[in-house]
Design a protein around this motif. Structure first.
Motif, PDB file in Angstrom:
ATOM      1  N   TYR A 174       0.842  -1.195   0.000  1.00 30.06           N
ATOM      2  CA  TYR A 174       0.000   0.000   0.000  1.00 30.06           C
ATOM      3  C   TYR A 174       0.878   1.247   0.000  1.00 30.06           C
ATOM      4  O   TYR A 174       2.002   1.218   0.497  1.00 30.06           O
ATOM      5  N   SER A 175       0.322   2.342  -0.508  1.00 26.36           N
ATOM      6  CA  SER A 175       1.046   3.617  -0.432  1.00 26.36           C
ATOM      7  C   SER A 175       1.179   4.005   1.044  1.00 26.36           C
ATOM      8  O   SER A 175       0.405   3.562   1.890  1.00 26.36           O
ATOM      9  N   ARG A 176       2.150   4.858   1.294  1.00 25.81           N
ATOM     10  CA  ARG A 176       2.379   5.284   2.674  1.00 25.81           C
ATOM     11  C   ARG A 176       1.144   5.990   3.236  1.00 25.81           C
ATOM     12  O   ARG A 176       0.775   5.811   4.392  1.00 25.81           O
TER      13      ARG A 176
ATOM     14  N   LYS B  83      -1.968   5.461   2.382  1.00 27.73           N
ATOM     15  CA  LYS B  83      -3.013   4.485   2.692  1.00 27.73           C
ATOM     16  C   LYS B  83      -2.679   3.735   3.990  1.00 27.73           C
ATOM     17  O   LYS B  83      -3.560   3.463   4.806  1.00 27.73           O
ATOM     18  N   GLN B  84      -1.393   3.422   4.164  1.00 31.23           N
ATOM     19  CA  GLN B  84      -0.996   2.740   5.398  1.00 31.23           C
ATOM     20  C   GLN B  84      -1.357   3.583   6.627  1.00 31.23           C
ATOM     21  O   GLN B  84      -1.869   3.074   7.619  1.00 31.23           O
TER      22      GLN B  84
ATOM     23  N   ILE C 188      -5.079   3.572   7.250  1.00 34.29           N
ATOM     24  CA  ILE C 188      -5.516   2.320   7.888  1.00 34.29           C
ATOM     25  C   ILE C 188      -5.127   2.322   9.369  1.00 34.29           C
ATOM     26  O   ILE C 188      -5.914   1.947  10.233  1.00 34.29           O
TER      27      ILE C 188
ATOM     28  N   TYR D  63     -10.535  -3.670   6.864  1.00 34.45           N
ATOM     29  CA  TYR D  63     -10.516  -2.345   6.241  1.00 34.45           C
ATOM     30  C   TYR D  63     -11.007  -2.501   4.808  1.00 34.45           C
ATOM     31  O   TYR D  63     -10.455  -3.311   4.062  1.00 34.45           O
ATOM     32  N   ASP D  64     -12.044  -1.737   4.471  1.00 33.15           N
ATOM     33  CA  ASP D  64     -12.612  -1.833   3.111  1.00 33.15           C
ATOM     34  C   ASP D  64     -13.000  -3.265   2.750  1.00 33.15           C
ATOM     35  O   ASP D  64     -12.785  -3.706   1.613  1.00 33.15           O
TER      36      ASP D  64
ATOM     37  N   THR E  38       1.461  -5.941   3.050  1.00 32.57           N
ATOM     38  CA  THR E  38       1.063  -4.705   2.381  1.00 32.57           C
ATOM     39  C   THR E  38       1.592  -3.458   3.089  1.00 32.57           C
ATOM     40  O   THR E  38       1.335  -2.344   2.664  1.00 32.57           O
ATOM     41  N   PHE E  39       2.310  -3.627   4.204  1.00 35.59           N
ATOM     42  CA  PHE E  39       2.821  -2.499   4.988  1.00 35.59           C
ATOM     43  C   PHE E  39       4.357  -2.466   4.932  1.00 35.59           C
ATOM     44  O   PHE E  39       5.004  -3.493   5.117  1.00 35.59           O
TER      45      PHE E  39
END
Ligand code: ZN
Length: 293
Positions: free
Chosen positions: A2-4, A6-7, A10, A39-40, A58-59
């Motif tokens: 994930y983009s920073r 988005k991280q 979350i 999430y989502d 994803t992180f």
């Protein structure tokens, strides 16, 4: 990955998710519940089964750590102000993600084991130092602390300030969890069982020199009995009896005064089953002197 951005989104959503539970009075979390976060519509377990760290694929930086509290700085600071976290012995990518959390100052969650499979949550916490020689990270257990950076380089004044500012807040999640569990989720005075209306009260205030965040310095009290106790309208003697202030006993008013307070006079406290969790008679005696005065 994930983009920073988005991280971070979350992470904050997780904090809100935990906050909502806290607002409903919940004070501890089972492994199953912490694994159910979504999430989502995508499930994102907050801890990793059998491991002391959670690094979702994803992180780019660590999401949570989980360990028992121990601090290398307990000669200077309160034992849990800063927590030592050893490098993962066979997890170089885990260590890289902890380093990433240090450089990016990403907020993480620290799960403190209370019992088997049950945790208190501290959040946000921050990685503030990395010692590659000793192979240990330092975790600041309170948001305010991270601005001081590495505790090893703090001045004496900064250390004192850090200790003073965070001490009261720091123990809250685990303190509340331990007290509520000891008193089986009920007010020690009136037996009310409604977590939203219950507090973990200190016998000796946490900010006083003798105050300590042990379950023996705590009482599970409903909001009204907590407030009455703090204001010395209600006292608890070291023999675990409830006393109501004399003036209050003489007052005439509605049902809250009559049933909620006056009728409690002389009642025996509902006590924890385990002897090691009984309220400290010494602490009760100190507070009871204030009430009697
Ligand atoms: Zn009560």
């Amino acid at each position: 990955m994930y983009s920073r951005e988005k991280q971070l989104t979350i992470r904050h959503d997780i904090f809100r998710w935990l906050d909502q539970k806290l607002d409903r009075g919940q004070y501890e979390y089972t492994r199953e519940e912490l694994s159910s976060y979504e999430y989502d519509g995508i499930r994102l377990p907050l801890l990793d089964r059998g491991r002391g760290i959670r690094n979702p694929a994803t992180f780019s930086a660590t999401l949570s750590i989980m360990t028992s509290l121990k601090s290398p700085y307990n000669d200077v600071l309160d034992t849990s102000t800063f927590v030592k976290y050893d490098y993962r012995s066979n997890g170089s990518s885990d260590n890289l993600k902890l380093k990433a959390a240090l450089f990016g100052q990403d907020p993480l969650i620290y799960f403190e084991a209370l019992r088997r499979g049950v945790y208190a949550a501290h959040y946000p916490v921050y990685v503030v130092a990395d010692d590659p020689t000793a192979e240990v990270f330092t975790i600041a257990m309170d948001e305010a602390l991270r601005f001081f950076g590495d505790p090893a380089t703090m001045s004496v004044d900064q250390r004192r300030y850090a200790e003073r500012t965070v001490k009261a807040r720091l123990h809250q999640p685990a303190f509340r969890a331990k007290v509520m569990h000891a008193y089986s989720d009920a007010c020690a005075i009136c037996s009310l069982r409604h977590l939203e209306l219950l507090d973990a009260a200190h016998i000796i205030a946490d900010h006083e020199a003798t105050g300590f965040a042990s379950v023996t310095n705590g009482l599970a009290l409903c909001k009204i009995h907590h407030a009455a106790y703090d204001r010395n309208l209600l006292g608890i003697s070291p023999d675990y009896r409830v006393h109501i202030d004399n003036d209050l006993l003489d007052e005439v008013d509605g049902p809250m005064l009559r049933h909620g307070l006056q009728d409690m006079h002389g009642r025996a406290l509902n006590l924890p089953h385990r002897k090691s969790e009984l309220p400290s008679a010494d602490a009760l005696a100190i507070r009871f002197e204030q009430f009697a005065a």
